[in-house]
Write a protein that holds these residues in place. Structure first.
Motif, PDB file in Angstrom:
ATOM      1  N   VAL A  67      16.249  46.659 -15.478  1.00  0.00           N
ATOM      2  CA  VAL A  67      17.315  46.247 -14.562  1.00  0.00           C
ATOM      3  C   VAL A  67      18.399  47.309 -14.624  1.00  0.00           C
ATOM      4  O   VAL A  67      18.934  47.601 -15.691  1.00  0.00           O
ATOM      5  N   ILE A  68      18.657  47.919 -13.479  1.00  0.00           N
ATOM      6  CA  ILE A  68      19.568  49.056 -13.441  1.00  0.00           C
ATOM      7  C   ILE A  68      20.818  48.683 -12.671  1.00  0.00           C
ATOM      8  O   ILE A  68      20.754  48.031 -11.631  1.00  0.00           O
ATOM      9  N   ASN A  69      21.960  49.091 -13.215  1.00  0.00           N
ATOM     10  CA  ASN A  69      23.230  48.857 -12.522  1.00  0.00           C
ATOM     11  C   ASN A  69      24.135  50.050 -12.773  1.00  0.00           C
ATOM     12  O   ASN A  69      24.278  50.494 -13.911  1.00  0.00           O
ATOM     13  N   ASN A  70      24.725  50.580 -11.729  1.00  0.00           N
ATOM     14  CA  ASN A  70      25.627  51.726 -11.842  1.00  0.00           C
ATOM     15  C   ASN A  70      25.042  52.879 -12.654  1.00  0.00           C
ATOM     16  O   ASN A  70      25.730  53.496 -13.454  1.00  0.00           O
ATOM     17  N   GLY A  71      23.771  53.158 -12.449  1.00  0.00           N
ATOM     18  CA  GLY A  71      23.174  54.306 -13.118  1.00  0.00           C
ATOM     19  C   GLY A  71      22.826  54.097 -14.568  1.00  0.00           C
ATOM     20  O   GLY A  71      22.501  55.046 -15.277  1.00  0.00           O
ATOM     21  N   ILE A  72      22.901  52.854 -15.031  1.00  0.00           N
ATOM     22  CA  ILE A  72      22.578  52.566 -16.427  1.00  0.00           C
ATOM     23  C   ILE A  72      21.502  51.480 -16.471  1.00  0.00           C
ATOM     24  O   ILE A  72      21.542  50.537 -15.668  1.00  0.00           O
ATOM     25  N   ILE A  73      20.543  51.615 -17.389  1.00  0.00           N
ATOM     26  CA  ILE A  73      19.581  50.533 -17.563  1.00  0.00           C
ATOM     27  C   ILE A  73      20.275  49.425 -18.354  1.00  0.00           C
ATOM     28  O   ILE A  73      20.611  49.601 -19.519  1.00  0.00           O
ATOM     29  N   GLU A  74      20.514  48.301 -17.687  1.00  0.00           N
ATOM     30  CA  GLU A  74      21.230  47.212 -18.361  1.00  0.00           C
ATOM     31  C   GLU A  74      20.305  46.499 -19.326  1.00  0.00           C
ATOM     32  O   GLU A  74      20.729  46.051 -20.382  1.00  0.00           O
ATOM     33  N   GLN A  75      19.068  46.354 -18.930  1.00  0.00           N
ATOM     34  CA  GLN A  75      18.121  45.673 -19.814  1.00  0.00           C
ATOM     35  C   GLN A  75      16.700  46.073 -19.484  1.00  0.00           C
ATOM     36  O   GLN A  75      16.359  46.300 -18.323  1.00  0.00           O
ATOM     37  N   LEU A  76      15.894  46.146 -20.529  1.00  0.00           N
ATOM     38  CA  LEU A  76      14.515  46.576 -20.374  1.00  0.00           C
ATOM     39  C   LEU A  76      13.635  45.555 -21.088  1.00  0.00           C
ATOM     40  O   LEU A  76      13.923  45.191 -22.220  1.00  0.00           O
ATOM     41  N   GLY A  77      12.622  45.067 -20.400  1.00  0.00           N
ATOM     42  CA  GLY A  77      11.751  44.111 -21.070  1.00  0.00           C
ATOM     43  C   GLY A  77      10.746  43.534 -20.110  1.00  0.00           C
ATOM     44  O   GLY A  77      10.730  43.892 -18.932  1.00  0.00           O
ATOM     45  N   THR A  78       9.916  42.615 -20.604  1.00  0.00           N
ATOM     46  CA  THR A  78       8.987  41.956 -19.704  1.00  0.00           C
ATOM     47  C   THR A  78       9.797  41.024 -18.815  1.00  0.00           C
ATOM     48  O   THR A  78      10.892  40.592 -19.191  1.00  0.00           O
ATOM     49  N   PRO A  79       9.284  40.708 -17.634  1.00  0.00           N
ATOM     50  CA  PRO A  79      10.051  39.866 -16.719  1.00  0.00           C
ATOM     51  C   PRO A  79      10.500  38.563 -17.365  1.00  0.00           C
ATOM     52  O   PRO A  79      11.654  38.146 -17.188  1.00  0.00           O
ATOM     53  N   ILE A  80       9.617  37.957 -18.157  1.00  0.00           N
ATOM     54  CA  ILE A  80       9.960  36.651 -18.693  1.00  0.00           C
ATOM     55  C   ILE A  80      11.015  36.764 -19.787  1.00  0.00           C
ATOM     56  O   ILE A  80      11.906  35.929 -19.903  1.00  0.00           O
ATOM     57  N   GLU A  81      10.940  37.859 -20.564  1.00  0.00           N
ATOM     58  CA  GLU A  81      11.989  38.111 -21.563  1.00  0.00           C
ATOM     59  C   GLU A  81      13.347  38.212 -20.892  1.00  0.00           C
ATOM     60  O   GLU A  81      14.335  37.645 -21.357  1.00  0.00           O
ATOM     61  N   ILE A  82      13.365  38.960 -19.801  1.00  0.00           N
ATOM     62  CA  ILE A  82      14.641  39.188 -19.124  1.00  0.00           C
ATOM     63  C   ILE A  82      15.153  37.896 -18.498  1.00  0.00           C
ATOM     64  O   ILE A  82      16.332  37.576 -18.557  1.00  0.00           O
ATOM     65  N   TYR A  83      14.227  37.127 -17.955  1.00  0.00           N
ATOM     66  CA  TYR A  83      14.619  35.854 -17.362  1.00  0.00           C
ATOM     67  C   TYR A  83      15.157  34.910 -18.423  1.00  0.00           C
ATOM     68  O   TYR A  83      16.186  34.276 -18.242  1.00  0.00           O
ATOM     69  N   ASN A  84      14.469  34.842 -19.536  1.00  0.00           N
ATOM     70  CA  ASN A  84      14.872  33.902 -20.580  1.00  0.00           C
ATOM     71  C   ASN A  84      16.066  34.380 -21.385  1.00  0.00           C
ATOM     72  O   ASN A  84      16.819  33.578 -21.907  1.00  0.00           O
ATOM     73  N   ASN A  85      16.189  35.672 -21.515  1.00  0.00           N
ATOM     74  CA  ASN A  85      17.224  36.200 -22.390  1.00  0.00           C
ATOM     75  C   ASN A  85      18.028  37.328 -21.772  1.00  0.00           C
ATOM     76  O   ASN A  85      18.015  38.441 -22.268  1.00  0.00           O
ATOM     77  N   PRO A  86      18.727  37.055 -20.703  1.00  0.00           N
ATOM     78  CA  PRO A  86      19.528  38.139 -20.108  1.00  0.00           C
ATOM     79  C   PRO A  86      20.617  38.577 -21.073  1.00  0.00           C
ATOM     80  O   PRO A  86      21.280  37.738 -21.677  1.00  0.00           O
ATOM     81  N   GLU A  87      20.773  39.874 -21.240  1.00  0.00           N
ATOM     82  CA  GLU A  87      21.727  40.373 -22.229  1.00  0.00           C
ATOM     83  C   GLU A  87      23.118  40.554 -21.654  1.00  0.00           C
ATOM     84  O   GLU A  87      24.060  40.797 -22.381  1.00  0.00           O
ATOM     85  N   SER A  88      23.213  40.540 -20.337  1.00  0.00           N
ATOM     86  CA  SER A  88      24.548  40.723 -19.769  1.00  0.00           C
ATOM     87  C   SER A  88      24.710  39.845 -18.539  1.00  0.00           C
ATOM     88  O   SER A  88      23.751  39.341 -17.973  1.00  0.00           O
ATOM     89  N   LEU A  89      25.955  39.711 -18.163  1.00  0.00           N
ATOM     90  CA  LEU A  89      26.306  38.904 -17.010  1.00  0.00           C
ATOM     91  C   LEU A  89      25.602  39.420 -15.765  1.00  0.00           C
ATOM     92  O   LEU A  89      25.099  38.665 -14.942  1.00  0.00           O
ATOM     93  N   PHE A  90      25.531  40.760 -15.635  1.00  0.00           N
ATOM     94  CA  PHE A  90      24.915  41.345 -14.452  1.00  0.00           C
ATOM     95  C   PHE A  90      23.434  40.978 -14.359  1.00  0.00           C
ATOM     96  O   PHE A  90      22.952  40.527 -13.325  1.00  0.00           O
ATOM     97  N   VAL A  91      22.741  41.134 -15.474  1.00  0.00           N
ATOM     98  CA  VAL A  91      21.304  40.833 -15.476  1.00  0.00           C
ATOM     99  C   VAL A  91      21.083  39.351 -15.182  1.00  0.00           C
ATOM    100  O   VAL A  91      20.224  38.973 -14.391  1.00  0.00           O
ATOM    101  N   ALA A  92      21.913  38.524 -15.802  1.00  0.00           N
ATOM    102  CA  ALA A  92      21.776  37.077 -15.612  1.00  0.00           C
ATOM    103  C   ALA A  92      21.952  36.718 -14.150  1.00  0.00           C
ATOM    104  O   ALA A  92      21.231  35.891 -13.592  1.00  0.00           O
ATOM    105  N   GLY A  93      22.924  37.369 -13.488  1.00  0.00           N
ATOM    106  CA  GLY A  93      23.176  37.058 -12.096  1.00  0.00           C
ATOM    107  C   GLY A  93      22.122  37.641 -11.180  1.00  0.00           C
ATOM    108  O   GLY A  93      21.844  37.103 -10.108  1.00  0.00           O
ATOM    109  N   PHE A  94      21.518  38.760 -11.587  1.00  0.00           N
ATOM    110  CA  PHE A  94      20.600  39.457 -10.693  1.00  0.00           C
ATOM    111  C   PHE A  94      19.199  38.877 -10.738  1.00  0.00           C
ATOM    112  O   PHE A  94      18.525  38.782  -9.712  1.00  0.00           O
ATOM    113  N   ILE A  95      18.751  38.500 -11.915  1.00  0.00           N
ATOM    114  CA  ILE A  95      17.386  37.996 -12.057  1.00  0.00           C
ATOM    115  C   ILE A  95      17.411  36.472 -12.011  1.00  0.00           C
ATOM    116  O   ILE A  95      18.165  35.831 -12.724  1.00  0.00           O
ATOM    117  N   GLY A  96      16.554  35.921 -11.185  1.00  0.00           N
ATOM    118  CA  GLY A  96      16.511  34.475 -11.017  1.00  0.00           C
ATOM    119  C   GLY A  96      16.942  34.109  -9.616  1.00  0.00           C
ATOM    120  O   GLY A  96      17.881  34.676  -9.070  1.00  0.00           O
TER     121      GLY A  96
END
Lengths: 283, 350
Positions: free
Chosen positions: B207-236
Motif C-alpha cells: 500500500v503506497i501513499n505519497n511515495g512511501i510504502i505504508e504497509q507490505l503484506g498479504t492482503p488478509i494481513e493488511i486487512y486484519n492488521n492495518p498499521e496506519s490510518l491511511f491503510v485502514a481507510g484505503f483497504i476495505g
C-alpha cells in the motif's frame, strides 16, 4: 425533396467555380487541336478541331531550343525526375527531422523547430543568388543533383510531421521500447506506417511544387538537356522561330496540356490517401 | 537474494517533485505483487522505473541477480501491459504479438509457434489477422497480455490494465489474469488504485501513499492488521468508520461510549476505526445508530446513519434483515475488532 432557394444559390456558386476551373483547360485543349492560322485569325476555340495528332506529334518529337537539341518529351522526363527527387527527399528529410525534434528531448528542440519554421519566410527566390553561388562552386550546374538539392529542405512538411508525431501516444513508444525496438526501428516500423496517409499528402504537394519550379531551373541550366517543362514553355517555340513564321499557338496549347499530365497522374494515384491524410489520422 | 530487489529507490523529477521516497522492496520469483494507492502516490512511477521507462534518481534495482539501473528497457527482458493497452494500431494481432520476437532475431517458425501458443492460451486465435481497432475492449486486453506472454519475460508489469473496462468485464479479466499468472508462473507486478482488485489479485500487497510504502503484506494481513490510518481507510469496502476519541489509562472514551481494558499504553487523542462488517446488533449495545439510508445489495445491506454528531457511519447488516430509514439500531463491536490510531501521526497504537 423540396429544393430550398439557398441550395440553388449554393449550386450556382459552385457551378461558377467549376466553370472557372475547367474552362481555361478546355479552351487550351480545344485550341490545341486547331491550326495555327485559324487561331491567329479567329481567336481561341471552344470546339475541337482536326489537327490533334499533328500538333501533339510535333510537340513531342520536334527538337527545339537554341541549338535544337531538346524535345518536349525530354523536358517532361527532366521535370519528372526533378519533381520526384524533390518530393521524395523533402518527405524523407522532413519526416526524419520532425522525428528528431519530437522524440529526442534536447533543450534546443523548440528553438530549432522555430528556426526551421522561419525559413518559410525565405523562399528560394529570395536566396537565389547565394544558392546559385553554392551550387555553381560545387560544380553542380547542369545536373539533376543541382536541380534537386537546394530545394529538398521543407519547413512546411517538417511542421506537419511534427504536429502528427506529437499526437502519437507515448505508450506506443514505451511499449515498442520494451519490445526491443531501437530509435531507427521505431521510426521505420511505427511512425512511417502510421503516417503513410500524411506522407502521401505531403508527397503530392511537394511533387507539384517541384514540378512547377521555374526560376531555379532557368538560372541553373545552360545545357538544353536539363531543361524542364515549365521553363521550356517560355523558351521552346519563341526563340527557335524568328519573325517570319507564324506564332505556333496551337502547339503551345498542346504543350501546356501535356505538361499537366504528370502532376495529374500523381494526384489521381495518391488521391485516396491524400484526402485521408488531410482529414483524418489512422489511429 | 530475491528475484527483484529494490534498494532505497528514489525518484525526483526535474521540477523537484519527489515521487518515490527511498523505497526498498523484495519480490521473489513467481510472486504476484500488487502496488495499490490513490492516484499520484508514485505507484506507477515505481513500476516504470522497474521497466526502465523512468530514470532512477537514487538507489538500485536488481533483477535476477543483475543490476539493471543503467540497462536499456529493451534489454531488461520485462514486459508491460499498459492502461490503454498501447497496441500497435497499424499491425494485425499476429504482428502485435510477433513484433517483440522479431526484434530479438528469433526465426520465423519459432515465432509462429510461440504466437499460436499464446493466442490459444488467451483464446484470441480467431482474431490473429484483425487490426486492434476491430477488437472489443476485452479482446484488446487479451492481445496486450498476449504480447507480454509471448516473449516469456522475466517479469510482467501491469499498469492499471483493467481501468478502461466496464465493471463486469473488469471482474472477469481480473479472474483471468490471476489464473493466467498461476498457469504461466511469471513474477508479476500489478499497479492499481482499486483496492478490490488489489485484494483479489495479490500474493502480496504494497500500500503506497505519497511515495512511501505504508504497509507490505498479504492482503488478509493488511486487512486484519492495518498499521496506519491511511491503510485502514484505503483497504476495505465500504470504508472503515473513523471516530475521534481519547485514550487514557487503557480506557477509550468516544463521544458517547467507552471501551475499557485496551491493550495499549498510549495516552492522548486517538482515532478509533471500526469496519462496517465488524458491528453486530445486540441489545444495550455501545453504539446507537439512527438510520438515514439503506443500500440493499442483496447479499447484505449497507446501513448509513448518524451517531450523535458523527454522520455517515456505516454498518453492514445481513441481507435478509429489513431496516428502514428512521430506525435506531443498537450495535456492538465484535470482540477486539477495532483499531486505534494516534491522531497526529496516524500510527496504530493498539
Amino acid at each position: 425533396m423540396k429544393i430550398k432557394p439557398l441550395q440553388i444559390v449554393a449550386h450556382i456558386i459552385l457551378i461558377i467555380g467549376v466553370l472557372l476551373m475547367v474552362l481555361p483547360i478546355w479552351i487550351s485543349f480545344a485550341s490545341s487541336t486547331h491550326e495555327n492560322v485559324s487561331i491567329l485569325t479567329e481567336g481561341m476555340r471552344f470546339t475541337l478541331g482536326d489537327q490533334f495528332s499533328r500538333n501533339y506529334n510535333e510537340v513531342l518529337n520536334e527538337k527545339g531550343g537554341w541549338s535544337e537539341e531538346v524535345t518536349a518529351a525530354k523536358m517532361f522526363i527532366n521535370s519528372f525526375i526533378m519533381a520526384l527527387g524533390i518530393a521524395t527527399l523533402k518527405v524523407a528529410i522532413s519526416a526524419m527531422s520532425a522525428y528528431a525534434l519530437v522524440y529526442y528531448r534536447f533543450k534546443l528542440a523548440v528553438p530549432i523547430f522555430w528556426l526551421i519554421f522561419i525559413t518559410l519566410l525565405v523562399p528560394l527566390e529570395v536566396r537565389i543568388f547565394p544558392s546559385y553561388k553554392i551550387v555553381s562552386d560545387l560544380g553542380l550546374t547542369n545536373s539533376y543533383t543541382g536541380l534537386i538539392l537546394p530545394l529538398v529542405a521543407s519547413a512546411t512538411a517538417t511542421f506537419f510531421f511534427r504536429q502528427f508525431y506529437k499526437t502519437i501516444p507515448d505508450e506506443l513508444l514505451e511499449s515498442a521500447k520494451l519490445d526491443g525496438a531501437n530509435a531507427w526501428s521505431f521510426f521505420i516500423d511505427f511512425l512511417v506506417p502510421l503516417s503513410k496517409t500524411m506522407i502521401a499528402a505531403m508527397f503530392i504537394f511537394m511533387f507539384v511544387y517541384g514540378y512547377s519550379q521555374y526560376l531555379w531551373p532557368l538560372i541553373m541550366t545552360t545545357a538544353e538537356e536539363y531543361w524542364t517543362v515549365v521553363m521550356g514553355m517560355k523558351i521552346i517555340y519563341t526563340e527557335s522561330y524568328e519573325g517570319v513564321a507564324l506564332p505556333r499557338t496551337a502547339e503551345r496549347f498542346a504543350y501546356i496540356i501535356l505538361s499537366m499530365i504528370p502532376p495529374v497522374l500523381v494526384v489521381v494515384f495518391l488521391q485516396k490517401w491524400f484526402i485521408k491524410g488531410l482529414i483524418q489520422t489512422e489511429k | 537474494m530475491s528475484f527483484l530487489d529494490l534498494k532505497n529507490v528514489t525518484k525526483i523529477y526535474p521540477n523537484g517533485t519527489k515521487a518515490v521516497h527511498e523505497t526498498s522492496l523484495s519480490i521473489s520469483e513467481g510472486e504476484f505483487m500488487v502496488f495499490v494507492g490513490p492516484s499520484g502516490c508514485g505507484k506507477s512511477t515505481l513500476l516504470r522505473m522497474v521497466a526502465g521507462l523512468e530514470d532512477i534518481t537514487e538507489g538500485d534495482i536488481n533483477l535476477d541477480g543483475q543490476l539493471i539501473n543503467e540497462v536499456d528497457p529493451s534489454e531488461r527482458d520485462v514486459a508491460m501491459v499498459f492502461q490503454n493497452y498501447a497496441l500497435y494500431p497499424h499491425m494485425n494481432v499476429y504482428n502485435n504479438l510477433a513484433y517483440g520476437l522479431k526484434n530479438r532475431g528469433i526465426d520465423k517458425e519459432t515465432i509462429e509457434q510461440k504466437v499460436n501458443d499464446a493466442a490459444k492460451l488467451l483464446q484470441i486465435s480467431d482474431f490473429l489477422q484483425r487490426k486492434p481497432s476491430m477488437l472489443s475492449g476485452g479482446q484488446r486486453q487479451r492481445v496486450a497480455m498476449g504480447r507480454a506472454i509471448v516473449r516469456n519475460p522475466k517479469i510482467f508489469l501491469f499498469d492499471e490494465p483493467l481501468s478502461n473496462l466496464d465493471a463486469k468485464l473488469r471482474i472477469q479479466m481480473r479472474l483471468e489474469i490471476k489464473k493466467l499468472q498461476q498457469k504461466v508462473g511469471v513474477t508479476s507486478i500489478f499497479v492499481t488504485h482499486d483496492q478490490v482488485e488489489a485484494m483479489t489479485l495479490a500474493d502480496r500487497l504494497a500500500v503506497i501513499n505519497n511515495g512511501i510504502i505504508e504497509q507490505l503484506g498479504t492482503p488478509i494481513e493488511i486487512y486484519n492488521n492495518p498499521e496506519s490510518l491511511f491503510v485502514a481507510g484505503f483497504i476495505g469496502s465500504p470504508q472503515m468508520n473513523f471516530l475521534d476519541a481519547n485514550l487514557n489509562n487503557k480506557t477509550l472514551s468516544a463521544e458517547n461510549f467507552e471501551i475499557k481494558n485496551i491493550d495499549s499504553d498510549y495516552n492522548g487523542e486517538v482515532t478509533l476505526g471500526i469496519r462496517p462488517e465488524h458491528l453486530i446488533e445486540s441489545e444495550n449495545g455501545l453504539i446507537n445508530l439512527k438510520v438515514e439510508l439503506v443500500e440493499q445489495l442483496g447479499s447484505d445491506n449497507l446501513v448509513y446513519g448518524q451517531i450523535k454528531n458523527i454522520k455517515d457511519f456505516c454498518y453492514r447488516s445481513p441481507g435478509n434483515q429489513i431496516i428502514k430509514k428512521g430506525d435506531t439500531l443498537s450495535l456492538n463491536i465484535e470482540e477486539n475488532k477495532y483499531y486505534i490510531f494516534d491522531k497526529s501521526t496516524g500510527k496504530r497504537v493498539n
